[in-house]
Motif scaffolding. Structure first.
Motif, short mmCIF file in Angstrom:
data_model
loop_
_atom_site.label_atom_id
_atom_site.label_comp_id
_atom_site.label_asym_id
_atom_site.label_seq_id
_atom_site.Cartn_x
_atom_site.Cartn_y
_atom_site.Cartn_z
N ARG A 153 0.93 -1.36 0.05
CA ARG A 153 -0.43 0.46 0.00
C ARG A 153 1.01 1.52 0.16
O ARG A 153 0.27 2.12 0.69
CB ARG A 153 -1.09 -0.23 0.91
CG ARG A 153 -1.94 -0.79 1.61
CD ARG A 153 -3.03 -0.65 1.91
NE ARG A 153 -3.59 -2.22 2.37
CZ ARG A 153 -2.96 -3.17 2.70
NH1 ARG A 153 -2.50 -3.02 4.02
NH2 ARG A 153 -4.00 -4.02 3.44
N LYS A 181 -0.67 1.13 -3.44
CA LYS A 181 -2.00 0.92 -2.52
C LYS A 181 -2.33 0.90 -4.46
O LYS A 181 -2.97 1.74 -5.22
CB LYS A 181 -1.98 2.53 -2.15
CG LYS A 181 -3.71 2.61 -1.66
CD LYS A 181 -3.40 3.52 -0.46
CE LYS A 181 -2.52 4.32 -0.11
NZ LYS A 181 -2.72 4.95 0.76
N LYS A 183 -6.36 -0.42 -4.61
CA LYS A 183 -7.59 -1.24 -4.46
C LYS A 183 -8.20 -2.90 -5.43
O LYS A 183 -9.15 -3.54 -4.98
CB LYS A 183 -8.99 -0.67 -3.99
CG LYS A 183 -8.94 0.30 -3.43
CD LYS A 183 -10.48 1.13 -2.78
CE LYS A 183 -10.28 2.33 -1.53
NZ LYS A 183 -11.08 3.12 -1.51
N GLN A 186 -6.44 -6.05 -3.60
CA GLN A 186 -6.79 -6.38 -2.38
C GLN A 186 -7.94 -7.21 -2.45
O GLN A 186 -8.38 -8.22 -3.44
CB GLN A 186 -8.42 -5.12 -2.21
CG GLN A 186 -8.25 -5.03 -0.46
CD GLN A 186 -9.67 -4.00 -0.32
OE1 GLN A 186 -9.62 -3.49 -1.04
NE2 GLN A 186 -9.86 -3.77 1.02
#
Length: 188
Positions: A153, A181, A183, A186
């Motif tokens: 991240r 970082k 998403k 994730q």
């Protein structure tokens, strides 16, 4: 017996990104034609299925609470024989275990198996303080071989450079890289 390289991928805490880093390393090594043998510290049954997908080999659990040290050593040796690279994903934080003394922790598994540890650190919201975090993990148990740090991240190359300079100058532990970082990578 075939020679292989091995390391434990551990983290400062749950949710720091060690599973994402582990998947990335497994897929990278597999794509480069290496035979990767994954292991998971603790009794986890979800991550091993994902490690199987990323590595192409069945992931085995190493758990010092449920298994004797001899059984852990035997499973590790037997299942690592045909591998070029062996990666052990830790559980929770590096020193977290069954109790406050860290019984059954990743650190205990790493010491038992003689594995160097790559520490995953969540870089979001950190700058020079990252050095204090890594220094604490380095000094907590000098018998744990902390051989590198991977940041997760991270905002940018510049952010990574700042983290890397702080950690390497204060601890001597090499920073091996980072995941940005993002998403979209994730794991829900």
């Amino acid at each position: 017996m075939k020679t292989f390289h091995a390391a434990m991928i551990a983290a400062t805490h749950s949710g720091a990104g060690k599973t994402t880093v582990m998947f990335s390393l497994e897929a990278l090594a597999r794509n480069q034609g290496l035979t990767v043998q994954p292991f998971k510290g603790g009794p986890d049954y979800i991550d091993p299925g994902f490690h199987h997908q990323a590595s192409g080999r069945r992931c085995r659990n190493l758990d010092l609470v449920l298994l004797s040290p001899q059984a852990v050593k035997h499973s590790f040796a037997r299942n690592s024989e045909a591998a070029d690279l062996v990666l052990v994903e830790g559980m929770m934080g590096l020193y977290d275990g069954k109790n406050a003394s860290g019984e059954g922790s990743c650190a205990e598994i790493a010491k038992l198996l003689g594995l160097p540890v790559i520490l995953v650190v969540d870089g979001s919201g950190l700058a020079a303080s990252a050095a204090a975090v890594v220094l604490g993990f380095q000094q907590m148990d000098r018998d744990v071989c902390l051989c590198g740090v991977i940041f997760n991240r991270v905002n940018s190359e510049g952010h990574f450079s700042y983290l890397k300079n702080a950690v390497e100058s204060k601890t001597g532990v090499p920073c091996l890289g980072f995941l940005p970082k993002d998403k979209s990578i994730q794991i829900p």
